[in-house]
Design a protein around this motif. Structure first.
Motif, PDB file in Angstrom:
ATOM      1  N   ILE A  88      31.050  36.336  53.533  1.00 20.96           N
ATOM      2  CA  ILE A  88      29.804  36.336  52.769  1.00 20.96           C
ATOM      3  C   ILE A  88      29.287  37.765  52.664  1.00 20.96           C
ATOM      4  O   ILE A  88      29.162  38.462  53.667  1.00 20.96           O
ATOM      5  CB  ILE A  88      28.720  35.465  53.438  1.00 20.96           C
ATOM      6  N   THR A  89      28.984  38.198  51.449  1.00 16.67           N
ATOM      7  CA  THR A  89      28.369  39.508  51.249  1.00 16.67           C
ATOM      8  C   THR A  89      27.147  39.338  50.348  1.00 16.67           C
ATOM      9  O   THR A  89      26.843  38.238  49.881  1.00 16.67           O
ATOM     10  CB  THR A  89      29.329  40.513  50.582  1.00 16.67           C
ATOM     11  N   GLY A  90      26.490  40.456  50.089  1.00 22.86           N
ATOM     12  CA  GLY A  90      25.379  40.439  49.147  1.00 22.86           C
ATOM     13  C   GLY A  90      25.820  40.367  47.704  1.00 22.86           C
ATOM     14  O   GLY A  90      24.986  40.348  46.797  1.00 22.86           O
ATOM     15  N   GLY A  91      27.132  40.339  47.480  1.00 22.26           N
ATOM     16  CA  GLY A  91      27.653  40.120  46.134  1.00 22.26           C
ATOM     17  C   GLY A  91      27.633  41.326  45.227  1.00 22.26           C
ATOM     18  O   GLY A  91      28.054  41.239  44.078  1.00 22.26           O
ATOM     19  N   GLY A  92      27.158  42.457  45.729  1.00 27.29           N
ATOM     20  CA  GLY A  92      27.036  43.641  44.893  1.00 27.29           C
ATOM     21  C   GLY A  92      28.274  44.511  44.907  1.00 27.29           C
ATOM     22  O   GLY A  92      29.352  44.103  45.357  1.00 27.29           O
ATOM     23  N   ALA A 106      43.321  37.715  49.858  1.00 26.85           N
ATOM     24  CA  ALA A 106      44.006  37.061  50.976  1.00 26.85           C
ATOM     25  C   ALA A 106      43.979  35.542  50.844  1.00 26.85           C
ATOM     26  O   ALA A 106      44.492  34.839  51.714  1.00 26.85           O
ATOM     27  CB  ALA A 106      43.363  37.479  52.298  1.00 26.85           C
ATOM     28  N   GLY A 107      43.383  35.038  49.772  1.00 24.29           N
ATOM     29  CA  GLY A 107      43.324  33.599  49.561  1.00 24.29           C
ATOM     30  C   GLY A 107      42.198  32.917  50.307  1.00 24.29           C
ATOM     31  O   GLY A 107      42.178  31.687  50.415  1.00 24.29           O
ATOM     32  N   GLY A 108      41.249  33.690  50.811  1.00 25.55           N
ATOM     33  CA  GLY A 108      40.112  33.119  51.525  1.00 25.55           C
ATOM     34  C   GLY A 108      38.961  32.794  50.593  1.00 25.55           C
ATOM     35  O   GLY A 108      39.043  32.992  49.377  1.00 25.55           O
ATOM     36  N   VAL A 109      37.878  32.296  51.165  1.00 19.66           N
ATOM     37  CA  VAL A 109      36.678  31.970  50.396  1.00 19.66           C
ATOM     38  C   VAL A 109      35.793  33.204  50.365  1.00 19.66           C
ATOM     39  O   VAL A 109      35.373  33.714  51.408  1.00 19.66           O
ATOM     40  CB  VAL A 109      35.922  30.784  51.020  1.00 19.66           C
ATOM     41  N   SER A 110      35.497  33.681  49.179  1.00 18.51           N
ATOM     42  CA  SER A 110      34.726  34.900  48.977  1.00 18.51           C
ATOM     43  C   SER A 110      33.370  34.540  48.376  1.00 18.51           C
ATOM     44  O   SER A 110      33.284  34.066  47.242  1.00 18.51           O
ATOM     45  CB  SER A 110      35.496  35.850  48.045  1.00 18.51           C
ATOM     46  N   VAL A 111      32.312  34.772  49.148  1.00 17.59           N
ATOM     47  CA  VAL A 111      30.967  34.327  48.764  1.00 17.59           C
ATOM     48  C   VAL A 111      30.073  35.542  48.503  1.00 17.59           C
ATOM     49  O   VAL A 111      30.119  36.526  49.248  1.00 17.59           O
ATOM     50  CB  VAL A 111      30.337  33.464  49.880  1.00 17.59           C
ATOM     51  N   GLY A 112      29.259  35.467  47.471  1.00 16.98           N
ATOM     52  CA  GLY A 112      28.293  36.518  47.178  1.00 16.98           C
ATOM     53  C   GLY A 112      26.903  35.936  47.021  1.00 16.98           C
ATOM     54  O   GLY A 112      26.705  35.003  46.239  1.00 16.98           O
ATOM     55  N   LEU A 117      17.410  42.629  41.404  1.00 17.91           N
ATOM     56  CA  LEU A 117      16.971  44.007  41.608  1.00 17.91           C
ATOM     57  C   LEU A 117      16.944  44.721  40.257  1.00 17.91           C
ATOM     58  O   LEU A 117      17.740  44.401  39.368  1.00 17.91           O
ATOM     59  CB  LEU A 117      17.926  44.742  42.556  1.00 17.91           C
ATOM     60  N   PRO A 118      16.062  45.710  40.121  1.00 16.36           N
ATOM     61  CA  PRO A 118      15.990  46.409  38.836  1.00 16.36           C
ATOM     62  C   PRO A 118      17.161  47.330  38.571  1.00 16.36           C
ATOM     63  O   PRO A 118      17.362  47.767  37.448  1.00 16.36           O
ATOM     64  CB  PRO A 118      14.681  47.213  38.960  1.00 16.36           C
ATOM     65  N   PHE A 119      17.995  47.624  39.606  1.00 15.27           N
ATOM     66  CA  PHE A 119      19.077  48.585  39.418  1.00 15.27           C
ATOM     67  C   PHE A 119      20.449  48.003  39.703  1.00 15.27           C
ATOM     68  O   PHE A 119      21.421  48.725  39.826  1.00 15.27           O
ATOM     69  CB  PHE A 119      18.848  49.820  40.302  1.00 15.27           C
ATOM     70  N   GLU A 120      20.558  46.671  39.851  1.00 13.79           N
ATOM     71  CA  GLU A 120      21.868  46.034  39.989  1.00 13.79           C
ATOM     72  C   GLU A 120      21.926  44.841  39.044  1.00 13.79           C
ATOM     73  O   GLU A 120      20.918  44.204  38.768  1.00 13.79           O
ATOM     74  CB  GLU A 120      22.116  45.569  41.425  1.00 13.79           C
ATOM     75  N   SER A 121      23.109  44.540  38.558  1.00 10.94           N
ATOM     76  CA  SER A 121      23.232  43.453  37.588  1.00 10.94           C
ATOM     77  C   SER A 121      24.439  42.593  37.910  1.00 10.94           C
ATOM     78  O   SER A 121      25.574  43.030  37.795  1.00 10.94           O
ATOM     79  CB  SER A 121      23.350  44.012  36.163  1.00 10.94           C
ATOM     80  N   GLY A 122      24.175  41.370  38.328  1.00 10.82           N
ATOM     81  CA  GLY A 122      25.243  40.409  38.502  1.00 10.82           C
ATOM     82  C   GLY A 122      26.056  40.597  39.765  1.00 10.82           C
ATOM     83  O   GLY A 122      25.882  41.547  40.530  1.00 10.82           O
ATOM     84  N   LEU A 123      26.962  39.669  39.972  1.00 11.22           N
ATOM     85  CA  LEU A 123      27.825  39.653  41.142  1.00 11.22           C
ATOM     86  C   LEU A 123      29.149  40.352  40.826  1.00 11.22           C
ATOM     87  O   LEU A 123      29.604  40.358  39.684  1.00 11.22           O
ATOM     88  CB  LEU A 123      28.100  38.204  41.564  1.00 11.22           C
ATOM     89  N   ASN A 124      29.759  40.918  41.857  1.00 10.75           N
ATOM     90  CA  ASN A 124      31.028  41.591  41.618  1.00 10.75           C
ATOM     91  C   ASN A 124      32.126  40.582  41.266  1.00 10.75           C
ATOM     92  O   ASN A 124      32.005  39.384  41.531  1.00 10.75           O
ATOM     93  CB  ASN A 124      31.424  42.462  42.819  1.00 10.75           C
ATOM     94  N   GLN A 125      33.196  41.082  40.673  1.00 13.29           N
ATOM     95  CA  GLN A 125      34.235  40.222  40.098  1.00 13.29           C
ATOM     96  C   GLN A 125      35.044  39.460  41.146  1.00 13.29           C
ATOM     97  O   GLN A 125      35.779  38.531  40.804  1.00 13.29           O
ATOM     98  CB  GLN A 125      35.189  41.066  39.258  1.00 13.29           C
ATOM     99  N   TRP A 126      34.908  39.814  42.431  1.00 12.91           N
ATOM    100  CA  TRP A 126      35.725  39.190  43.467  1.00 12.91           C
ATOM    101  C   TRP A 126      35.002  38.038  44.158  1.00 12.91           C
ATOM    102  O   TRP A 126      35.534  37.448  45.089  1.00 12.91           O
ATOM    103  CB  TRP A 126      36.141  40.238  44.497  1.00 12.91           C
ATOM    104  N   VAL A 127      33.825  37.708  43.696  1.00 12.59           N
ATOM    105  CA  VAL A 127      33.069  36.583  44.257  1.00 12.59           C
ATOM    106  C   VAL A 127      33.582  35.282  43.660  1.00 12.59           C
ATOM    107  O   VAL A 127      33.628  35.121  42.438  1.00 12.59           O
ATOM    108  CB  VAL A 127      31.563  36.742  43.975  1.00 12.59           C
TER     109      VAL A 127
END
Length: 243
Positions: A88-92, A106-112, A117-127
């Motif tokens: 689990i990460t903050g998804g950024g 690695a085939g695991g579960v990747s959570v975001g 926030l005014p300076f970030e947009s959306g979750l990263n592509q690996w979530v």
């Protein structure tokens, strides 16, 4: 999962909730915000209820893809996934993206768990499984409720916030069997020196409080500590005797 930005121009939901300035229409709007807050908790609980053992990985959104700590983040995500943990990460971007990438590849579960926030947009592509939150406190609850430990890479104020909240929850026994590992001895040593040389020396914390932290440069050591804590928390039952 929503990948597009939920940012509203000019301000964020948290800011509008906490800002007491302006006209008195907040008297009428704030009670209705409770329903939105409730909805965030319901969405988070529903999405993560069957996640299984998970570890939160924190670190700076500003970590460049060619920085050594990006590669360490990937390694941490991969090895945690190989050990049977969801990550689990903050998804950024940055260190968060690295850990999600390692887990995903690695085939695991990747959570975001993203945040408006005014300076970030959306979750990263690996979530693979993502939730976007408007309120920090709802998001923080999900990190603590569904993570069995924290791996903390070098980061800034957001990383410090999550780190010290976890330490406070362990110190006050709000959570148990919760390992906290800092990766990067050269980065974290100054903080540890201050905690020991100033905070502990002035009696603001106990010596045992510093034992809550493990600092290492070895990802394998960090993962092993998480596995050991899982085994302590969920011991394997002995095999049944044949009749």
């Amino acid at each position: 999962m929503t990948r597009r930005s939920q940012v509203e121009e000019g301000s964020t939901t948290d800011q509008r909730l906490l800002d007491s300035r302006g006209p008195s229409d907040w008297v009428h709007t704030d009670p209705w915000r409770v329903l939105r807050i409730q909805a965030e908790f319901v969405e988070g609980f529903g999405a993560l209820a069957e996640l299984g053992p998970a570890i939160a990985v924190f670190g700076s959104a500003r970590t460049a893809a060619d920085h050594p700590f990006y590669a360490i983040g990937e390694e941490a995500g991969r090895k945690l996934a190989e050990a049977g943990f969801a990550v689990i990460t903050g998804g950024g971007p940055g260190a968060m993206e690295a850990a999600n990438k390692g887990a995903c590849e690695a085939g695991g579960v990747s959570v975001g768990l993203g945040i408006e926030l005014p300076f970030e947009s959306g979750l990263n592509q690996w979530v693979d499984k993502g939730i976007n939150f408007r309120y920090f406190f709802a998001r923080k609850t999900m990190f603590v409720k569904y993570s069995q430990g924290f791996v903390v890479l070098p980061g800034g104020l957001g990383t410090f916030d999550e780190l010290f909240e976890a330490l406070t929850l362990v110190q006050t026994q709000k959570v148990t069997s919760f390992p906290i590992v800092l990766i990067g001895t050269s980065y974290w040593q100054g903080l540890l020196d201050w905690l020991q040389g100033t905070v502990l020396a002035e009696g603001k914390i106990n010596a045992a409080d510093l034992d809550m932290l493990v600092v290492t440069d070895d990802v394998d050591e960090a993962v092993a500590l998480m596995v050991a804590a899982r085994e302590d928390r969920f011991p394997t039952p002995p095999p049944e005797r044949p009749e």
